[in-house]
Design a protein around this motif. Structure first.
Motif, PDB file in Angstrom:
ATOM      1  N   TYR A 184     -66.312 -46.499 -20.981  1.00 18.12           N
ATOM      2  CA  TYR A 184     -65.342 -45.636 -20.306  1.00 18.12           C
ATOM      3  C   TYR A 184     -65.499 -45.826 -18.805  1.00 18.12           C
ATOM      4  O   TYR A 184     -66.620 -45.790 -18.269  1.00 18.12           O
ATOM      5  CB  TYR A 184     -65.577 -44.165 -20.670  1.00 18.12           C
ATOM      6  CG  TYR A 184     -65.155 -43.807 -22.078  1.00 18.12           C
ATOM      7  CD1 TYR A 184     -63.834 -43.445 -22.352  1.00 18.12           C
ATOM      8  CD2 TYR A 184     -66.073 -43.818 -23.118  1.00 18.12           C
ATOM      9  CE1 TYR A 184     -63.432 -43.114 -23.648  1.00 18.12           C
ATOM     10  CE2 TYR A 184     -65.686 -43.492 -24.414  1.00 18.12           C
ATOM     11  CZ  TYR A 184     -64.367 -43.138 -24.668  1.00 18.12           C
ATOM     12  OH  TYR A 184     -63.974 -42.813 -25.941  1.00 18.12           O
ATOM     13  N   GLU A 185     -64.359 -46.027 -18.111  1.00 16.03           N
ATOM     14  CA  GLU A 185     -64.405 -46.268 -16.675  1.00 16.03           C
ATOM     15  C   GLU A 185     -63.358 -45.418 -15.968  1.00 16.03           C
ATOM     16  O   GLU A 185     -62.331 -45.055 -16.551  1.00 16.03           O
ATOM     17  CB  GLU A 185     -64.148 -47.746 -16.374  1.00 16.03           C
ATOM     18  CG  GLU A 185     -65.213 -48.686 -16.949  1.00 16.03           C
ATOM     19  CD  GLU A 185     -64.896 -50.150 -16.720  1.00 16.03           C
ATOM     20  OE1 GLU A 185     -63.801 -50.440 -16.164  1.00 16.03           O
ATOM     21  OE2 GLU A 185     -65.714 -51.004 -17.098  1.00 16.03           O
ATOM     22  N   PRO A 186     -63.588 -45.097 -14.696  1.00 15.42           N
ATOM     23  CA  PRO A 186     -62.588 -44.320 -13.956  1.00 15.42           C
ATOM     24  C   PRO A 186     -61.349 -45.156 -13.659  1.00 15.42           C
ATOM     25  O   PRO A 186     -61.430 -46.378 -13.524  1.00 15.42           O
ATOM     26  CB  PRO A 186     -63.326 -43.945 -12.677  1.00 15.42           C
ATOM     27  CG  PRO A 186     -64.324 -45.042 -12.492  1.00 15.42           C
ATOM     28  CD  PRO A 186     -64.767 -45.426 -13.875  1.00 15.42           C
ATOM     29  N   VAL A 187     -60.234 -44.478 -13.562  1.00 17.61           N
ATOM     30  CA  VAL A 187     -58.967 -45.133 -13.220  1.00 17.61           C
ATOM     31  C   VAL A 187     -58.755 -44.971 -11.717  1.00 17.61           C
ATOM     32  O   VAL A 187     -58.856 -43.860 -11.185  1.00 17.61           O
ATOM     33  CB  VAL A 187     -57.801 -44.489 -13.992  1.00 17.61           C
ATOM     34  CG1 VAL A 187     -56.478 -45.147 -13.596  1.00 17.61           C
ATOM     35  CG2 VAL A 187     -58.035 -44.599 -15.491  1.00 17.61           C
ATOM     36  N   VAL A 188     -58.466 -46.072 -11.027  1.00 19.01           N
ATOM     37  CA  VAL A 188     -58.216 -46.005  -9.586  1.00 19.01           C
ATOM     38  C   VAL A 188     -57.005 -45.109  -9.338  1.00 19.01           C
ATOM     39  O   VAL A 188     -55.951 -45.264  -9.965  1.00 19.01           O
ATOM     40  CB  VAL A 188     -57.976 -47.409  -9.012  1.00 19.01           C
ATOM     41  CG1 VAL A 188     -57.522 -47.330  -7.558  1.00 19.01           C
ATOM     42  CG2 VAL A 188     -59.248 -48.248  -9.130  1.00 19.01           C
ATOM     43  N   GLY A 189     -57.174 -44.153  -8.453  1.00 16.93           N
ATOM     44  CA  GLY A 189     -56.096 -43.227  -8.161  1.00 16.93           C
ATOM     45  C   GLY A 189     -56.577 -42.044  -7.340  1.00 16.93           C
ATOM     46  O   GLY A 189     -57.759 -41.947  -7.004  1.00 16.93           O
ATOM     47  N   THR A 190     -55.649 -41.141  -7.030  1.00 16.55           N
ATOM     48  CA  THR A 190     -55.963 -39.945  -6.256  1.00 16.55           C
ATOM     49  C   THR A 190     -55.912 -38.735  -7.173  1.00 16.55           C
ATOM     50  O   THR A 190     -54.931 -38.546  -7.903  1.00 16.55           O
ATOM     51  CB  THR A 190     -54.985 -39.776  -5.091  1.00 16.55           C
ATOM     52  OG1 THR A 190     -55.058 -40.942  -4.240  1.00 16.55           O
ATOM     53  CG2 THR A 190     -55.321 -38.547  -4.265  1.00 16.55           C
TER      54      THR A 190
ATOM     55  N   ILE B  91     -65.700 -30.703  -1.127  1.00 17.80           N
ATOM     56  CA  ILE B  91     -64.464 -29.973  -0.844  1.00 17.80           C
ATOM     57  C   ILE B  91     -64.478 -29.525   0.614  1.00 17.80           C
ATOM     58  O   ILE B  91     -65.383 -28.812   1.038  1.00 17.80           O
ATOM     59  CB  ILE B  91     -64.324 -28.739  -1.746  1.00 17.80           C
ATOM     60  CG1 ILE B  91     -64.166 -29.158  -3.207  1.00 17.80           C
ATOM     61  CG2 ILE B  91     -63.138 -27.882  -1.314  1.00 17.80           C
ATOM     62  CD1 ILE B  91     -64.108 -28.000  -4.170  1.00 17.80           C
ATOM     63  N   ASP B  92     -63.490 -29.947   1.401  1.00 16.38           N
ATOM     64  CA  ASP B  92     -63.359 -29.468   2.765  1.00 16.38           C
ATOM     65  C   ASP B  92     -62.497 -28.209   2.815  1.00 16.38           C
ATOM     66  O   ASP B  92     -62.778 -27.271   3.533  1.00 16.38           O
ATOM     67  CB  ASP B  92     -62.750 -30.556   3.660  1.00 16.38           C
ATOM     68  CG  ASP B  92     -63.725 -31.707   3.898  1.00 16.38           C
ATOM     69  OD1 ASP B  92     -64.938 -31.439   3.964  1.00 16.38           O
ATOM     70  OD2 ASP B  92     -63.273 -32.853   3.994  1.00 16.38           O
ATOM     71  N   LYS B  93     -61.431 -28.219   2.021  1.00 15.73           N
ATOM     72  CA  LYS B  93     -60.576 -27.035   1.962  1.00 15.73           C
ATOM     73  C   LYS B  93     -59.855 -27.035   0.618  1.00 15.73           C
ATOM     74  O   LYS B  93     -59.702 -28.076  -0.026  1.00 15.73           O
ATOM     75  CB  LYS B  93     -59.569 -27.023   3.111  1.00 15.73           C
ATOM     76  CG  LYS B  93     -58.627 -28.216   3.168  1.00 15.73           C
ATOM     77  CD  LYS B  93     -57.722 -28.113   4.372  1.00 15.73           C
ATOM     78  CE  LYS B  93     -56.710 -29.269   4.439  1.00 15.73           C
ATOM     79  NZ  LYS B  93     -57.371 -30.569   4.608  1.00 15.73           N
ATOM     80  N   PRO B  94     -59.430 -25.858   0.154  1.00 17.56           N
ATOM     81  CA  PRO B  94     -58.722 -25.783  -1.134  1.00 17.56           C
ATOM     82  C   PRO B  94     -57.508 -26.715  -1.161  1.00 17.56           C
ATOM     83  O   PRO B  94     -56.777 -26.848  -0.171  1.00 17.56           O
ATOM     84  CB  PRO B  94     -58.300 -24.309  -1.208  1.00 17.56           C
ATOM     85  CG  PRO B  94     -59.284 -23.593  -0.345  1.00 17.56           C
ATOM     86  CD  PRO B  94     -59.596 -24.537   0.776  1.00 17.56           C
ATOM     87  N   GLY B  95     -57.307 -27.360  -2.298  1.00 17.70           N
ATOM     88  CA  GLY B  95     -56.167 -28.257  -2.443  1.00 17.70           C
ATOM     89  C   GLY B  95     -56.446 -29.682  -2.039  1.00 17.70           C
ATOM     90  O   GLY B  95     -55.586 -30.561  -2.193  1.00 17.70           O
ATOM     91  N   ASP B  96     -57.628 -29.946  -1.516  1.00 16.68           N
ATOM     92  CA  ASP B  96     -57.972 -31.319  -1.142  1.00 16.68           C
ATOM     93  C   ASP B  96     -57.981 -32.226  -2.373  1.00 16.68           C
ATOM     94  O   ASP B  96     -58.276 -31.788  -3.490  1.00 16.68           O
ATOM     95  CB  ASP B  96     -59.348 -31.375  -0.481  1.00 16.68           C
ATOM     96  CG  ASP B  96     -59.267 -31.119   1.016  1.00 16.68           C
ATOM     97  OD1 ASP B  96     -58.148 -30.917   1.521  1.00 16.68           O
ATOM     98  OD2 ASP B  96     -60.329 -31.101   1.673  1.00 16.68           O
ATOM     99  N   THR B  97     -57.661 -33.482  -2.138  1.00 15.10           N
ATOM    100  CA  THR B  97     -57.723 -34.480  -3.208  1.00 15.10           C
ATOM    101  C   THR B  97     -58.776 -35.524  -2.858  1.00 15.10           C
ATOM    102  O   THR B  97     -59.280 -35.574  -1.727  1.00 15.10           O
ATOM    103  CB  THR B  97     -56.368 -35.178  -3.401  1.00 15.10           C
ATOM    104  OG1 THR B  97     -55.970 -35.793  -2.157  1.00 15.10           O
ATOM    105  CG2 THR B  97     -55.300 -34.173  -3.830  1.00 15.10           C
ATOM    106  N   TYR B  98     -59.085 -36.358  -3.840  1.00 20.17           N
ATOM    107  CA  TYR B  98     -60.090 -37.395  -3.629  1.00 20.17           C
ATOM    108  C   TYR B  98     -59.569 -38.686  -4.237  1.00 20.17           C
ATOM    109  O   TYR B  98     -59.079 -38.704  -5.372  1.00 20.17           O
ATOM    110  CB  TYR B  98     -61.416 -37.009  -4.283  1.00 20.17           C
ATOM    111  CG  TYR B  98     -62.545 -37.938  -3.919  1.00 20.17           C
ATOM    112  CD1 TYR B  98     -63.298 -37.716  -2.775  1.00 20.17           C
ATOM    113  CD2 TYR B  98     -62.844 -39.050  -4.697  1.00 20.17           C
ATOM    114  CE1 TYR B  98     -64.342 -38.577  -2.424  1.00 20.17           C
ATOM    115  CE2 TYR B  98     -63.872 -39.915  -4.365  1.00 20.17           C
ATOM    116  CZ  TYR B  98     -64.620 -39.669  -3.220  1.00 20.17           C
ATOM    117  OH  TYR B  98     -65.628 -40.534  -2.875  1.00 20.17           O
TER     118      TYR B  98
END
Length: 352
Positions: free
Chosen positions: A298-304, A173-180
């Motif tokens: 189970y696998e992750p779904v590509v997305g933000t 986390i760089d700052k609150p509200g950041d996404t990945y």
């Protein structure tokens, strides 16, 4: 007439002279002082380690038979798809690991990679003392996910940490509200991040109700070891320990002073298994993870995603791949999972 000497006459004279020289040299003089006794380098009757401890025919055959039971020997999930790739070979093939151990890198693609063997881990002896197993690597490890830190699993166990680590760093986390942004269905810690778990580093320490233990404080780091549990004296009845690398229940029971029939000491594995399932279900609810029938996984779904969701996924994937169900570091694992669950339970379901 001038007399000449034949070749054989010269030879005879030479032999006679040499015999006189030898007779003079072999004349015995006074006996010198007695020297100190040397150590026994053949059969070890004086208690010292010897070559035959490991290299005798019977001992070597026994070790090889145990090693044949191991995944390292078979190359399953390792050599075929990654053993030749320069970025993977350091852990996925014999040739790659030897190159890495000797030079710190793998020069390029390996054309004919093979599974691990004795000489993968063992090179040249340093001292020939009892604990000198000629391991290629045994110093503390600077992990790929953060070369600035040091993971020290203790002596010989550090060999394992060179490969059994996450490789990737947890989302920060760089700052609150950041996404990945998850860009691949293969995102997450690399398979088998056991060293991270034992050392208590490298996972996403999401804030929550459970405090995280200090890094390096795990009982299985301070009072046990990778080799102590996975390479204990071979249990012939269970095919555990030795060079199978299968954890030895007998060794664990001896250390714990109990007679359990599985590794679920104090119900830790049951608790952690339940936490993993709860966290997975939360990730499914939020659309971060989906069941893929073709891969039966189970696998992750590509997305933000919100940063906390990506971090929780990282913890779930890595602790699933650890496969000890918390045994390696119960306090750390339970804290990671419980805090991740709490954080996701506070997240709204998409579209509602």
């Amino acid at each position: 007439m001038k007399k000449t000497r034949s070749f054989f006459q010269f030879v005879g004279i030479g032999v006679f002279a040499i015999s006189l020289l030898i007779a003079g040299c072999t004349k015995e003089g006074p006996m010198g002082p007695a020297g100190a006794d040397g150590t026994n380098g053949i059969d070890g009757t004086d208690g010292n380690s010897t070559c035959l401890d490991c290299h005798s025919g019977d001992t070597k055959a026994t070790i090889e038979a145990q090693f044949a039971m191991s995944v390292h020997s078979s190359g399953i999930n390792a050599v075929d798809y990654a053993g030749g790739n320069a970025s993977c070979a350091r852990c996925h093939s014999h040739q790659g690991f030897v190159q890495y151990a000797n030079t710190g890198t793998v020069a390029g693609t390996i054309t004919n990679p093979t599974a691990w063997e004795c000489a993968t881990c063992h090179g040249l002896h340093e001292s020939f003392e009892a604990k000198d197993y000629a391991l290629r690597l045994k110093d503390p490890v600077h992990p790929i996910f953060d070369p600035a830190i040091t993971m020290d699993l203790g002596g010989n166990s550090n060999l394992c940490a060179n490969c059994h680590q996450s490789r990737r760093a947890e989302p920060i986390i760089d700052k609150p509200g950041d996404t990945y942004k998850i860009t691949s269905t293969h995102y997450g810690p690399h398979h088998g991040a056991q060293a991270n778990v034992v050392a208590g580093v490298g996972f996403a320490e999401i804030e929550g109700s459970v405090a995280y233990p200090a890094a390096g404080s795990a009982t299985h780091l301070a009072q046990a070891s990778c080799t102590g549990c996975h390479m204990a004296e071979f249990d012939n009845d269970e095919d555990q320990g030795g060079h199978t690398y299968n954890p030895s229940l007998l060794a664990c029971n001896t250390c714990h002073g109990v007679t359990e029939t599985d590794f679920n000491y104090g119900g830790v594995q049951s608790i952690v298994e339940g936490q993993l399932e709860t966290l997975r279900d939360e990730l499914v609810r939020l659309g971060v993870v989906v069941w893929v029938e073709a891969d039966a996984a189970y696998e992750p779904v590509v997305g933000t995603y919100p940063m906390v969701q990506a971090r929780a996924f990282f913890n779930w994937a890595g602790l699933e791949e650890d496969r000890s169900l918390g045994v390696h570091n119960p306090k750390y694992v339970k804290a990671l999972l419980q805090n991740s669950i709490e954080a996701l339970e506070a997240e709204p379901t998409p579209g509602i």
